[in-house]
Design a protein around this motif. Structure first.
Motif, PDB file in Angstrom:
ATOM      1  N   THR A   9      24.727   7.160  27.839  1.00 16.24           N
ATOM      2  CA  THR A   9      23.960   6.399  26.787  1.00 16.24           C
ATOM      3  C   THR A   9      24.540   5.517  26.328  1.00 16.24           C
ATOM      4  O   THR A   9      23.890   4.456  25.535  1.00 16.24           O
ATOM      5  CB  THR A   9      24.282   7.656  25.201  1.00 16.24           C
ATOM      6  N   ILE A  12      22.398   2.273  26.805  1.00 17.06           N
ATOM      7  CA  ILE A  12      21.094   1.767  25.965  1.00 17.06           C
ATOM      8  C   ILE A  12      20.756   0.160  25.940  1.00 17.06           C
ATOM      9  O   ILE A  12      20.091   0.058  25.599  1.00 17.06           O
ATOM     10  CB  ILE A  12      21.175   2.514  24.663  1.00 17.06           C
ATOM     11  N   ARG A  16      17.988  -1.583  27.030  1.00 21.20           N
ATOM     12  CA  ARG A  16      16.875  -2.484  26.002  1.00 21.20           C
ATOM     13  C   ARG A  16      16.751  -3.468  26.584  1.00 21.20           C
ATOM     14  O   ARG A  16      16.002  -4.108  26.562  1.00 21.20           O
ATOM     15  CB  ARG A  16      17.487  -2.715  24.722  1.00 21.20           C
ATOM     16  N   TYR A  44      11.974   1.973  23.662  1.00 16.21           N
ATOM     17  CA  TYR A  44      12.444   0.281  23.110  1.00 16.21           C
ATOM     18  C   TYR A  44      13.949   0.767  22.409  1.00 16.21           C
ATOM     19  O   TYR A  44      14.899   0.370  22.837  1.00 16.21           O
ATOM     20  CB  TYR A  44      12.399   0.167  24.009  1.00 16.21           C
ATOM     21  N   LEU A  49      15.853   5.670  22.893  1.00 18.51           N
ATOM     22  CA  LEU A  49      15.779   5.732  24.051  1.00 18.51           C
ATOM     23  C   LEU A  49      17.752   6.541  23.265  1.00 18.51           C
ATOM     24  O   LEU A  49      17.429   7.582  24.683  1.00 18.51           O
ATOM     25  CB  LEU A  49      17.106   4.280  24.356  1.00 18.51           C
ATOM     26  N   GLN A  52      15.750  10.304  23.487  1.00 17.49           N
ATOM     27  CA  GLN A  52      15.236  10.091  25.175  1.00 17.49           C
ATOM     28  C   GLN A  52      16.196  11.259  26.037  1.00 17.49           C
ATOM     29  O   GLN A  52      16.265  12.124  26.945  1.00 17.49           O
ATOM     30  CB  GLN A  52      13.806   9.632  25.515  1.00 17.49           C
ATOM     31  N   TYR A  60      18.081   8.371  33.481  1.00 14.66           N
ATOM     32  CA  TYR A  60      17.268   7.721  33.569  1.00 14.66           C
ATOM     33  C   TYR A  60      18.673   6.938  34.558  1.00 14.66           C
ATOM     34  O   TYR A  60      18.932   7.490  34.767  1.00 14.66           O
ATOM     35  CB  TYR A  60      17.857   5.949  32.139  1.00 14.66           C
ATOM     36  N   SER A  74      12.654   6.562  34.659  1.00 13.53           N
ATOM     37  CA  SER A  74      13.149   7.551  33.810  1.00 13.53           C
ATOM     38  C   SER A  74      12.145   8.162  34.529  1.00 13.53           C
ATOM     39  O   SER A  74      10.924   8.547  34.840  1.00 13.53           O
ATOM     40  CB  SER A  74      12.859   7.370  32.953  1.00 13.53           C
TER      41      SER A  74
END
Length: 165
Positions: A9, A12, A16, A44, A49, A52, A60, A74
Motif C-alpha cells: 500500500t 499506491i 497512481r 486509480y 487502489l 483493491q 500488484y 495486477s
C-alpha cells in the motif's frame, strides 16, 4: 537490469503516477477523455487502489528497469482455480522493449505459486485495443465479448481472453 517486486500500500502513489502516464495514452483513441477521467478515478484513486489491495485481493507487481519504474501488473483471485489479470501496463517510453512479456510472466509466476495445479487466467481487453494481438501472441484466446456497464453511462466494450496456466 529489470526487476519485478510485489507492491504494498506504500506504493499506491507510484501506481497512481504510472497510471497517469500510461492510461490516457493507451485509451485516447478508444474512449472519450471524460470516460478516461471517470475510469482513472474509478480504478486509480487512492481509495480504490487501497480497497483493491486490502479488501479485494488484487496483488500488484511493479517493474523497474535500472531502478526506474517502467510498468505494473495486477492479478486478482476470483475462484479457487480462476485468476483475473486486472491490469498490465508498460509506461510509454518503455513500450517496444518486450517488458509486457516480463510483466505477464511475473503474473503467471505469481498465480502458479498461489495455485500450483492447472488454473485459468483471464482478462478483459477493449475490442479496439492493439494489445489484443499481444495477448494472442502469449497464447490467450477470446472466449467471449460483451459491453460491460461501468457506471455513469459508460461501457467497457471488451473481449474476454483466457489461458490455462
Amino acid at each position: 537490469m529489470n526487476s519485478v517486486r510485489i507492491a504494498t500500500t506504500r506504493d499506491i502513489p507510484l501506481i497512481r503516477q504510472m497510471a497517469e502516464q500510461v492510461f490516457p495514452v493507451t485509451y485516447r483513441h478508444i474512449i472519450t477523455s471524460e470516460q478516461c477521467d471517470y475510469m482513472m478515478d474509478m480504478m486509480y484513486s487512492e481509495a480504490s487502489l487501497r480497497r483493491q489491495m486490502t479488501e479485494e485481493g488484487h496483488v500488484y507487481q511493479l517493474l523497474s528497469v535500472d531502478g526506474e519504474p517502467a510498468g505494473y501488473v495486477s492479478v486478482q483471485p476470483i475462484e479457487a482455480d480462476v485468476y483475473e489479470l486486472q491490469k498490465i501496463y508498460v509506461l510509454p517510453r518503455f513500450q517496444g522493449c518486450h517488458l509486457g512479456r516480463t510483466l505477464f510472466d511475473a503474473a503467471v509466476s505469481f498465480v502458479k505459486k498461489q495455485h500450483p495445479g492447472p488454473c485459468r487466467l483471464f482478462l478483459h481487453v477493449n475490442r479496439y485495443n492493439k494489445a489484443k494481438t499481444f495477448y494472442e501472441h502469449l497464447g490467450m484466446k477470446i472466449s467471449k465479448q460483451g459491453d460491460y456497464d461501468i457506471g455513469n453511462g459508460y461501457f467497457m466494450n471488451d473481449y474476454i481472453m483466457e489461458k490455462e496456466v
